[in-house]
Design a protein around this motif. Structure first.
Motif, short mmCIF file in Angstrom:
data_model
loop_
_atom_site.label_atom_id
_atom_site.label_comp_id
_atom_site.label_asym_id
_atom_site.label_seq_id
_atom_site.Cartn_x
_atom_site.Cartn_y
_atom_site.Cartn_z
N LEU A 39 0.83 -1.20 0.00
CA LEU A 39 0.00 0.00 0.00
C LEU A 39 0.86 1.25 0.00
O LEU A 39 1.31 1.71 1.06
CB LEU A 39 -0.90 0.06 1.24
N PRO A 40 1.15 1.84 -1.16
CA PRO A 40 1.80 3.14 -1.16
C PRO A 40 0.80 4.22 -0.72
O PRO A 40 -0.33 4.26 -1.21
CB PRO A 40 2.21 3.35 -2.63
N TYR A 41 1.23 5.09 0.19
CA TYR A 41 0.40 6.23 0.59
C TYR A 41 0.83 7.46 -0.21
O TYR A 41 1.24 8.48 0.32
CB TYR A 41 0.49 6.45 2.10
N ALA A 42 0.74 7.31 -1.54
CA ALA A 42 1.04 8.39 -2.48
C ALA A 42 0.50 7.97 -3.83
O ALA A 42 0.85 6.90 -4.33
CB ALA A 42 2.54 8.66 -2.56
N GLU A 43 -0.36 8.79 -4.41
CA GLU A 43 -0.91 8.46 -5.72
C GLU A 43 0.20 8.27 -6.75
O GLU A 43 0.08 7.43 -7.65
CB GLU A 43 -1.85 9.58 -6.18
N SER A 44 1.28 9.03 -6.62
CA SER A 44 2.35 8.95 -7.61
C SER A 44 3.06 7.61 -7.59
O SER A 44 3.78 7.27 -8.53
CB SER A 44 3.37 10.08 -7.37
N LEU A 45 2.89 6.84 -6.52
CA LEU A 45 3.54 5.54 -6.40
C LEU A 45 2.58 4.37 -6.59
O LEU A 45 2.93 3.22 -6.31
CB LEU A 45 4.24 5.42 -5.04
N GLU A 46 1.39 4.65 -7.08
CA GLU A 46 0.43 3.55 -7.27
C GLU A 46 0.98 2.51 -8.24
O GLU A 46 0.84 1.31 -8.02
CB GLU A 46 -0.90 4.09 -7.79
N ARG A 47 1.64 2.95 -9.32
CA ARG A 47 2.16 1.98 -10.28
C ARG A 47 3.38 1.25 -9.73
O ARG A 47 3.75 0.18 -10.25
CB ARG A 47 2.50 2.67 -11.60
N TYR A 48 4.02 1.82 -8.70
CA TYR A 48 5.10 1.07 -8.03
C TYR A 48 4.56 -0.25 -7.50
O TYR A 48 5.25 -1.30 -7.59
CB TYR A 48 5.70 1.89 -6.88
N ALA A 49 3.36 -0.25 -6.95
CA ALA A 49 2.79 -1.49 -6.41
C ALA A 49 2.59 -2.51 -7.53
O ALA A 49 2.78 -3.72 -7.32
CB ALA A 49 1.46 -1.20 -5.71
N GLU A 50 2.24 -2.04 -8.74
CA GLU A 50 2.09 -2.95 -9.87
C GLU A 50 3.45 -3.50 -10.30
O GLU A 50 3.60 -4.70 -10.58
CB GLU A 50 1.42 -2.22 -11.03
N TRP A 51 4.45 -2.62 -10.36
CA TRP A 51 5.81 -3.05 -10.69
C TRP A 51 6.32 -4.06 -9.67
O TRP A 51 6.89 -5.10 -10.02
CB TRP A 51 6.73 -1.83 -10.73
N PHE A 52 6.10 -3.78 -8.39
CA PHE A 52 6.52 -4.67 -7.31
C PHE A 52 5.84 -6.03 -7.46
O PHE A 52 6.47 -7.08 -7.22
CB PHE A 52 6.19 -4.05 -5.96
N ALA A 53 4.58 -6.02 -7.84
CA ALA A 53 3.84 -7.29 -7.95
C ALA A 53 4.48 -8.21 -8.97
O ALA A 53 4.62 -9.42 -8.74
CB ALA A 53 2.38 -7.01 -8.31
N GLN A 54 4.89 -7.66 -10.12
CA GLN A 54 5.55 -8.52 -11.11
C GLN A 54 6.89 -9.01 -10.57
O GLN A 54 7.22 -10.19 -10.68
CB GLN A 54 5.78 -7.79 -12.43
N LEU A 55 7.66 -8.09 -10.01
CA LEU A 55 8.98 -8.45 -9.48
C LEU A 55 8.87 -9.60 -8.49
O LEU A 55 9.58 -10.61 -8.58
CB LEU A 55 9.61 -7.23 -8.81
N TRP A 56 7.97 -9.46 -7.54
CA TRP A 56 7.85 -10.41 -6.42
C TRP A 56 7.28 -11.74 -6.89
O TRP A 56 7.77 -12.81 -6.53
CB TRP A 56 6.98 -9.79 -5.33
N ALA A 57 6.23 -11.69 -7.71
CA ALA A 57 5.55 -12.92 -8.13
C ALA A 57 6.40 -13.73 -9.10
O ALA A 57 6.58 -14.95 -8.93
CB ALA A 57 4.21 -12.57 -8.77
N GLU A 58 6.94 -13.08 -10.13
CA GLU A 58 7.67 -13.81 -11.16
C GLU A 58 9.01 -14.32 -10.65
O GLU A 58 9.49 -15.36 -11.09
CB GLU A 58 7.87 -12.90 -12.38
#
Length: 435
Positions: free
Chosen positions: A258-277
């Motif tokens: 959970l990023p508490y910044a709208e500007s980092l919302e896509r960071y969570a998506e980037w992190f999801a690929q990194l972590w899952a794959e």
């Protein structure tokens, strides 16, 4: 950047500081392997050397050439990345977090035809640069979308060769097209899987095109690289990676970011690929869940606090940044907002979420950036990669491979006409249809 792991200790999953002290011996051993791989530029580990090896001068010069070729001295309306997964998410994360100008930047990273048509209709193709990204130059989704974009440009009377830049490997369809049509071109770095390529030409060209200080991004990555140390208690990246691993071993199958910044919302998506794959192998890993504070705490916090005790919640806080006062009001019950600001409210929401989780014994970690500038975001991306690599070392998984992803690619190619064993299994799908 700092990482607070205090709320990950003594919760429902029973991780203690003593457990981490014991694990720290394994962290030191893993650090030696990581440093050796980084030094020797071994496959995968070469990603952690990018702050030393990336050529930002070439990236900036290619961005300048692509821009001049497309619009000359005119205004650039949009930059469109045609790529998928790691070929797009790094650029999207950096531009969403850091771009402040009028040039739109987005990725065609799906092949939903209605969505593709809608995105292309939003931009003036005569004032657009298209960045096509694929290491192999054969990625089906990327090449299909590239052909669609080329056709859309032709229909609009635009010469696609004046508006296209290519980021690819040494051979393949894109490399051949770049040579044939004299397109600006950058190289995908050797030994760096796509999901680890944000601090390379793959992730930095588009930010450079829209005015982001890519040298500052890389400097932030270098700062995180310099902080790697043999102990998790001396290294924020390792503190996070080791804690996530230790909790996963105790049943934290989900990592909610959970990023508490709208500007980092896509960071969570980037992190999801990194972590899952990277980590989802041999029955190991954590399922990343993408969320946004404060928006999603109004729904998902119910599950994180009162649902199964099988999660690590990762909160990303930006300590300083723009603010806006909350106007005074005479409405009953809102006096507590008097003299406050939106940033103060945002911070109070984060701290309340932390406390809510901790009070229920639910493990959470805070990653804190001083501000969301280029250096801090570069540091965050590098530290996340280092944390992922450490987790993989501790779990003894092949962090830099993606066999399940490759299986799916082969199956899709087979269904489109290239015979593969995988496609036969797709055709043999069991059905139980209810209509």
């Amino acid at each position: 950047m700092e990482v607070d792991i205090g709320n990950a200790l003594d919760g429902a999953l029973g991780l203690t500081e003593t457990d981490l002290e014991t694990l720290d011996e394994s962290v030191a051993t893993a650090h030696e392997r990581i440093e050796r791989g980084r030094r020797d530029r071994d496959h995968g580990y070469a990603a952690l050397a990018l702050p030393e090896t990336v050529d930002t001068t070439a990236i900036r010069e290619t961005a300048r050439a692509a821009r001049e070729r497309a619009v000359g001295d005119g205004e650039l309306d949009a930059v469109v990345t045609v790529g998928i997964g790691g070929s797009a998410l790094g650029a999207v994360t950096l531009t969403d977090a850091l771009a402040a100008g009028d040039t739109a930047a987005f990725a065609l990273d799906n092949v939903d035809p209605a969505w593709v048509d809608r995105r292309l209709a939003e931009v003036d193709l005569s004032r657009t640069v298209v960045n096509v990204v694929s290491r192999s130059g054969t990625t089906a989704e990327t090449l299909a979308n590239f052909l669609v974009v080329r056709e859309a440009m032709a229909d609009a009377g635009v010469d696609w060769t004046d508006h296209t830049v290519v980021t690819t490997g040494d051979s393949g369809n894109l490399a051949a097209a770049a040579e044939t049509h004299d397109l600006p071109r950058l190289a995908v770095p050797e030994g760096v899987p796509g999901r680890f390529s944000a601090l390379s030409a793959v992730g930095l060209l588009v930010p450079a095109l829209v005015g982001v200080d890519v040298d500052a991004v890389v400097a932030g990555g270098a700062r995180a690289a310099d902080s790697l140390a043999p102990s998790l208690f001396d290294c924020p990246a390792y503190a996070y990676g080791a804690t996530a691993y230790a909790l996963a071993e105790r049943g934290a199958a989900v990592n909610a970011v959970l990023p508490y910044a709208e500007s980092l919302e896509r960071y969570a998506e980037w992190f999801a690929q990194l972590w899952a794959e990277s980590l989802g192998k041999d029955g190991r890993g954590q399922t990343p869940a993408r969320a946004l504070g404060v928006t999603d705490q109004h729904s998902q916090l119910q599950l994180y606090r009162a649902g199964p005790a099988d999660k690590l919640v990762t909160l990303v806080r930006v300590a300083d940044g723009p603010d806006r006062p909350i106007p005074a009001t005479d409405l009953d019950g809102l006096s507590y907002l008097a003299d406050g600001s939106l940033r103060e409210l945002l911070d109070a929401e984060l701290r309340a979420t932390e406390a809510s989780l901790a009070a229920a014994g639910r493990e959470n970690v805070r990653i804190q950036l001083e501000r969301a500038d280029a250096a801090a975001v570069g540091e965050l991306l590098y530290a996340s990669e280092a944390a992922c690599v450490l987790f993989g070392e501790l779990a003894d998984v092949a962090t830099f491979t993606q066999p399940a992803v490759e299986w799916g690619k082969a199956a899709a190619r087979g269904l489109l006409g290239e015979p593969t064993d995988e496609s036969e299994q797709v055709r043999e799908k069991r059905e139980l249809i209810v209509d």
